[in-house]
Design a protein around this motif. Structure first.
Motif, PDB file in Angstrom:
ATOM      1  N   PHE A  12       0.811  -1.210  -0.228  1.00 52.67           N
ATOM      2  CA  PHE A  12      -0.067  -0.191  -0.124  1.00 52.67           C
ATOM      3  C   PHE A  12       0.999   1.304   0.013  1.00 52.67           C
ATOM      4  O   PHE A  12       1.878   1.338   0.745  1.00 52.67           O
ATOM      5  CB  PHE A  12      -0.855  -0.035   1.279  1.00 52.67           C
ATOM      6  N   ASP A  13       0.629   2.108  -0.903  1.00 49.46           N
ATOM      7  CA  ASP A  13       1.625   3.385  -0.939  1.00 49.46           C
ATOM      8  C   ASP A  13       0.703   4.564  -0.720  1.00 49.46           C
ATOM      9  O   ASP A  13      -0.577   4.588  -1.326  1.00 49.46           O
ATOM     10  CB  ASP A  13       1.905   3.599  -2.406  1.00 49.46           C
ATOM     11  N   PHE A  14       1.211   5.409  -0.008  1.00 48.79           N
ATOM     12  CA  PHE A  14       0.394   6.844   0.381  1.00 48.79           C
ATOM     13  C   PHE A  14       1.294   8.025   0.106  1.00 48.79           C
ATOM     14  O   PHE A  14       2.266   7.929   0.922  1.00 48.79           O
ATOM     15  CB  PHE A  14      -0.234   6.407   1.636  1.00 48.79           C
ATOM     16  N   GLN A  15       1.038   9.121  -0.785  1.00 51.13           N
ATOM     17  CA  GLN A  15       1.624  10.043  -0.857  1.00 51.13           C
ATOM     18  C   GLN A  15       1.073  11.284  -0.635  1.00 51.13           C
ATOM     19  O   GLN A  15       0.388  11.704  -1.655  1.00 51.13           O
ATOM     20  CB  GLN A  15       2.352  10.148  -2.213  1.00 51.13           C
ATOM     21  N   PRO A  16       0.910  11.895   0.437  1.00 51.16           N
ATOM     22  CA  PRO A  16       0.168  13.255   0.817  1.00 51.16           C
ATOM     23  C   PRO A  16       1.097  14.396   0.253  1.00 51.16           C
ATOM     24  O   PRO A  16       2.186  14.105   0.096  1.00 51.16           O
ATOM     25  CB  PRO A  16       0.258  13.094   2.371  1.00 51.16           C
ATOM     26  N   ARG A  17       0.365  15.333   0.082  1.00 52.24           N
ATOM     27  CA  ARG A  17       0.933  16.403  -0.540  1.00 52.24           C
ATOM     28  C   ARG A  17       0.385  17.854   0.064  1.00 52.24           C
ATOM     29  O   ARG A  17      -0.894  17.866  -0.091  1.00 52.24           O
ATOM     30  CB  ARG A  17       0.664  16.552  -2.109  1.00 52.24           C
ATOM     31  N   LEU A  18       1.274  18.904   0.531  1.00 57.57           N
ATOM     32  CA  LEU A  18       0.579  20.214   1.063  1.00 57.57           C
ATOM     33  C   LEU A  18       1.208  21.037  -0.251  1.00 57.57           C
ATOM     34  O   LEU A  18       2.524  21.042  -0.253  1.00 57.57           O
ATOM     35  CB  LEU A  18       1.219  20.526   2.222  1.00 57.57           C
ATOM     36  N   THR A  19       0.532  21.958  -0.698  1.00 61.42           N
ATOM     37  CA  THR A  19       0.780  22.940  -1.674  1.00 61.42           C
ATOM     38  C   THR A  19       0.410  24.306  -1.404  1.00 61.42           C
ATOM     39  O   THR A  19      -0.490  24.568  -0.953  1.00 61.42           O
ATOM     40  CB  THR A  19      -0.042  22.675  -2.956  1.00 61.42           C
ATOM     41  N   VAL A  20       1.404  25.212  -1.639  1.00 65.00           N
ATOM     42  CA  VAL A  20       1.328  26.762  -1.359  1.00 65.00           C
ATOM     43  C   VAL A  20       1.675  27.326  -2.467  1.00 65.00           C
ATOM     44  O   VAL A  20       2.877  27.576  -2.809  1.00 65.00           O
ATOM     45  CB  VAL A  20       2.114  27.093  -0.037  1.00 65.00           C
ATOM     46  N   PRO A  21       0.589  27.893  -3.282  1.00 67.51           N
ATOM     47  CA  PRO A  21       1.236  28.507  -4.620  1.00 67.51           C
ATOM     48  C   PRO A  21       1.594  30.175  -4.113  1.00 67.51           C
ATOM     49  O   PRO A  21       1.017  30.668  -3.209  1.00 67.51           O
ATOM     50  CB  PRO A  21      -0.071  28.994  -5.383  1.00 67.51           C
ATOM     51  N   LEU A  22       2.656  30.531  -4.814  1.00 70.83           N
ATOM     52  CA  LEU A  22       3.212  31.889  -4.367  1.00 70.83           C
ATOM     53  C   LEU A  22       2.928  32.709  -5.578  1.00 70.83           C
ATOM     54  O   LEU A  22       2.240  32.398  -6.703  1.00 70.83           O
ATOM     55  CB  LEU A  22       4.505  31.653  -4.381  1.00 70.83           C
ATOM     56  N   ALA A  23       2.961  34.041  -5.386  1.00 74.43           N
ATOM     57  CA  ALA A  23       2.604  35.094  -6.371  1.00 74.43           C
ATOM     58  C   ALA A  23       3.549  34.883  -7.716  1.00 74.43           C
ATOM     59  O   ALA A  23       4.693  34.522  -7.775  1.00 74.43           O
ATOM     60  CB  ALA A  23       2.885  36.346  -5.681  1.00 74.43           C
ATOM     61  N   THR A  24       2.733  35.460  -8.609  1.00 77.65           N
ATOM     62  CA  THR A  24       3.355  35.144 -10.045  1.00 77.65           C
ATOM     63  C   THR A  24       4.219  36.488 -10.378  1.00 77.65           C
ATOM     64  O   THR A  24       3.744  37.492  -9.915  1.00 77.65           O
ATOM     65  CB  THR A  24       2.436  34.990 -11.066  1.00 77.65           C
ATOM     66  N   ILE A  25       5.608  36.276 -10.718  1.00 80.59           N
ATOM     67  CA  ILE A  25       6.262  37.277 -10.882  1.00 80.59           C
ATOM     68  C   ILE A  25       6.949  37.189 -12.191  1.00 80.59           C
ATOM     69  O   ILE A  25       7.553  36.433 -12.634  1.00 80.59           O
ATOM     70  CB  ILE A  25       7.603  37.279  -9.936  1.00 80.59           C
ATOM     71  N   ALA A  26       6.736  38.455 -12.951  1.00 75.85           N
ATOM     72  CA  ALA A  26       7.123  38.281 -14.519  1.00 75.85           C
ATOM     73  C   ALA A  26       6.718  37.266 -15.162  1.00 75.85           C
ATOM     74  O   ALA A  26       7.538  36.678 -16.107  1.00 75.85           O
ATOM     75  CB  ALA A  26       8.591  38.628 -14.468  1.00 75.85           C
ATOM     76  N   GLY A  27       5.693  36.601 -15.235  1.00 76.95           N
ATOM     77  CA  GLY A  27       4.982  35.501 -15.947  1.00 76.95           C
ATOM     78  C   GLY A  27       5.347  34.240 -15.548  1.00 76.95           C
ATOM     79  O   GLY A  27       5.166  33.414 -15.830  1.00 76.95           O
TER      80      GLY A  27
END
Length: 67
Positions: free
Chosen positions: A46-61
């Motif tokens: 059994f495999d379990f891969q949790p993920r926390l994501t924090v999007p940062l501001a877009t700078i110059a595209g």
């Protein structure tokens, strides 16, 4: 199974997601006609891969999203 990103808090851009899988495996290895490694009929996995994501501001595209 995939759990798509869900926002954890209304006031924070913090997202939780995960991937998981389940399977069975049988393995046999031989060297010079003798068994070296043999597992039982089915070894469960059994495999379990949790993920926390924090999007940062877009700078110059350019967008950076650490997870």
């Amino acid at each position: 199974m995939t759990f798509y990103p869900r926002r954890l808090f209304d006031h924070l851009p913090l997202y939780f997601s995960f991937d998981s899988s389940i399977g069975a495996l049988k393995r046999e290895e031989t060297v010079d006609s003798s068994d070296v490694f043999v597992t039982p009929a089915a070894v469960q996995r059994f495999d379990f891969q949790p993920r926390l994501t924090v999007p940062l501001a877009t700078i110059a595209g350019v967008a950076i999203t650490p997870s």
